[in-house]
Design a protein around this motif. Structure first.
Motif, PDB file in Angstrom:
ATOM      1  N   GLY A 366       0.391  -0.941   0.142  1.00  0.00           N
ATOM      2  CA  GLY A 366       0.065  -0.168   0.019  1.00  0.00           C
ATOM      3  C   GLY A 366       0.794   1.130   0.238  1.00  0.00           C
ATOM      4  N   SER A 367       2.425   1.404  -0.284  1.00  0.00           N
ATOM      5  CA  SER A 367       2.931   2.048  -0.377  1.00  0.00           C
ATOM      6  C   SER A 367       3.487   2.806  -1.221  1.00  0.00           C
ATOM      7  CB  SER A 367       3.998   1.906   0.745  1.00  0.00           C
ATOM      8  OG  SER A 367       3.981   1.607   1.860  1.00  0.00           O
ATOM      9  N   ASP A 368       2.396   2.531  -2.518  1.00  0.00           N
ATOM     10  CA  ASP A 368       2.786   2.985  -4.212  1.00  0.00           C
ATOM     11  C   ASP A 368       3.386   4.405  -4.359  1.00  0.00           C
ATOM     12  OD1 ASP A 368       1.272   0.527  -3.427  1.00  0.00           O
ATOM     13  OD2 ASP A 368       1.852  -0.109  -5.164  1.00  0.00           O
ATOM     14  N   ARG A 369       2.322   4.855  -3.671  1.00  0.00           N
ATOM     15  CA  ARG A 369       2.290   6.591  -3.995  1.00  0.00           C
ATOM     16  C   ARG A 369       2.708   7.513  -2.424  1.00  0.00           C
ATOM     17  NH1 ARG A 369      -1.286   9.350  -6.363  1.00  0.00           N
ATOM     18  NH2 ARG A 369      -3.740   7.711  -7.404  1.00  0.00           N
ATOM     19  N   ALA A 370       2.917   6.765  -1.309  1.00  0.00           N
ATOM     20  CA  ALA A 370       4.574   6.642  -1.406  1.00  0.00           C
ATOM     21  C   ALA A 370       5.782   7.149  -1.109  1.00  0.00           C
ATOM     22  CB  ALA A 370       4.489   6.374  -0.401  1.00  0.00           C
ATOM     23  N   LEU A 371       6.042   5.834  -2.183  1.00  0.00           N
ATOM     24  CA  LEU A 371       7.241   5.787  -3.067  1.00  0.00           C
ATOM     25  C   LEU A 371       7.570   6.021  -4.268  1.00  0.00           C
ATOM     26  CD1 LEU A 371       7.756   1.408  -3.174  1.00  0.00           C
ATOM     27  CD2 LEU A 371       9.336   3.055  -1.958  1.00  0.00           C
ATOM     28  N   SER A 372       6.209   6.507  -5.055  1.00  0.00           N
ATOM     29  CA  SER A 372       6.604   7.325  -6.436  1.00  0.00           C
ATOM     30  C   SER A 372       6.492   9.017  -5.586  1.00  0.00           C
ATOM     31  CB  SER A 372       5.473   6.803  -7.352  1.00  0.00           C
ATOM     32  OG  SER A 372       5.144   5.980  -8.310  1.00  0.00           O
ATOM     33  N   ALA A 373       6.079   9.786  -4.873  1.00  0.00           N
ATOM     34  CA  ALA A 373       6.486  11.048  -4.568  1.00  0.00           C
ATOM     35  C   ALA A 373       7.648  11.035  -3.703  1.00  0.00           C
ATOM     36  CB  ALA A 373       4.912  11.112  -3.223  1.00  0.00           C
TER      37      ALA A 373
END
Length: 379
Positions: A366-373
């Protein structure tokens, strides 16, 4: 891919002006899916609708400029297809581009597309990104719908994407990922035990590059013994068993009905799943459960583990096809995220005379957006 797009954007949006190369596993309305096999393509119906991932990109303003090659049935990490050949790797001419999303990576690396839509079951988006010096994201399992695509092993299959820059990778993530909140990445761990497995000629350079990337994020990079290296052999075996069983369940019947239509390497891999005993599968599933628990403790929300994306630079085709030790080690490097269904973001690492080798950041589900950001503004 020059001239008018294959499928123009449906409307203006965040990706207007960007070109997409679609792996030949996804439904593109008006075209049949080939799945890297000419017999499959000959029998396949013309698709009447786009796969959800394709449709989302079109609605975001992107143009589809081509349908690109995949390894046969998306099986394989080299990019070599016995029917259609091997897409070029412009970052390392004469060496393989990695697979199975080989065409997607090659098109982006060649500048024929800005975004490569692909899939990752057991490294098929991460290895091409590493070998071609590109960025990629393998999302959390189930985060992006795989509907409208040809599967390989459903419990491992994910949609993924490749770009040349972290900024564009993040823009694609904003389009394809659901809006889910997750803690920002505030802690970076350097997996020392995994870097120790990289070929010595590039290990120190790759560690230095990891520190450079971390410095740009403003976060300290803490060296740790992740303990992953001690488990990679059994994790790789477990993933291999699960994948083989599901490959047979997915494609076994078609394989029986089309003897000789599939290259021997891929046919043997699919057929192997039929003979795997039930207790072997149970062991693999139990091993995967233990591995998921270990990784959940290692990378809780807000943490990312920095590791090599691959053990080596891209090999030449003859080595890629014959070096079983290289294949085994490469599978070991990518098996953890596949086993646990975790997101992995890959960045360019270093370029050597033998070609690139990338860096990967593995984070909690679930950390996908955090990684991309985290990497969106990195250069």
């Amino acid at each position: 891919m020059a001239g008018d797009p294959l499928i123009p954007a449906i409307r203006e949006g965040a990706l207007s002006g960007f070109r997409v190369a679609v792996k030949d596993l996804f439904a593109v309305a008006g075209y049949a899916i080939g799945a890297g096999n000419p017999t499959w393509l000959h029998e396949a119906p013309v698709e009447t609708d786009h796969a959800p991932a394709v449709r989302a990109l079109l609605h975001a303003g992107a143009d589809i400029v081509g349908i690109v090659q995949t390894a046969e049935f998306a099986y394989g990490l080299t990019g070599i297809n016995q029917h259609y050949g091997t897409p070029p790797n412009p970052a390392s001419p004469g060496r393989v581009p990695g697979g199975s999303s080989s065409g997607s990576a090659s098109a982006v690396a060649l500048g024929l597309a800005d975004i490569g839509l692909g899939s990752d079951t057991a490294g098929s988006i991460r290895i091409p990104a590493s070998y071609c010096g590109l960025c990629s994201l393998r999302p959390t399992h189930g985060m992006v719908p795989t509907a409208g695509s040809i599967g390989l092993a459903p419990s491992l299959d994910t949609v993924g994407w490749i770009t040349r820059t972290p900024r564009l990778l993040n823009r694609v993530s904003d389009v394809l990922l659901p809006q889910r909140s997750a803690p920002p990445i505030r802690r970076l761990l350097l997996a020392v035990d995994l870097f120790d497995l990289v070929e010595p000629a590039v290990r120190d350079m790759l560690v230095d590059e990891a520190h450079e990337w971390a410095q740009q994020t403003g976060l300290p990079l803490h060296p740790v013994d992740s303990t992953c290296a001690a488990h990679l052999e059994e994790w790789a075996e477990a993933v291999g068993i699960i994948q083989a069983v599901e490959m047979w369940q997915t494609h076994g019947r078609w394989l029986r009905e089309h003897a000789g239509a599939v290259s021997s390497l891929v046919a043997d891999a699919i057929a192997a799943g039929e003979a795997i005993p039930e207790d072997y599968l149970e062991w693999a599933q139990e091993t995967a459960c233990r591995g998921r628990r270990l990784l959940a403790e290692l990378v809780p929300p807000g943490t990312a583990l920095v590791q090599p994306a691959a053990p080596t630079t891209p090999p030449p085709p003859e080595q890629a096809m014959s070096d079983l030790d290289l294949l085994t080690t490469t599978v070991m490097f990518v098996c953890a995220a596949s086993m646990a269904g975790l997101p992995v973001l890959t960045l360019p690492g270093v370029r050597t005379s033998a070609g690139p080798i990338g860096l990967s950041l593995l984070a909690a589900a679930g950390s996908d957006r955090a990684l991309s950001a985290l990497v969106a503004e990195l250069e």
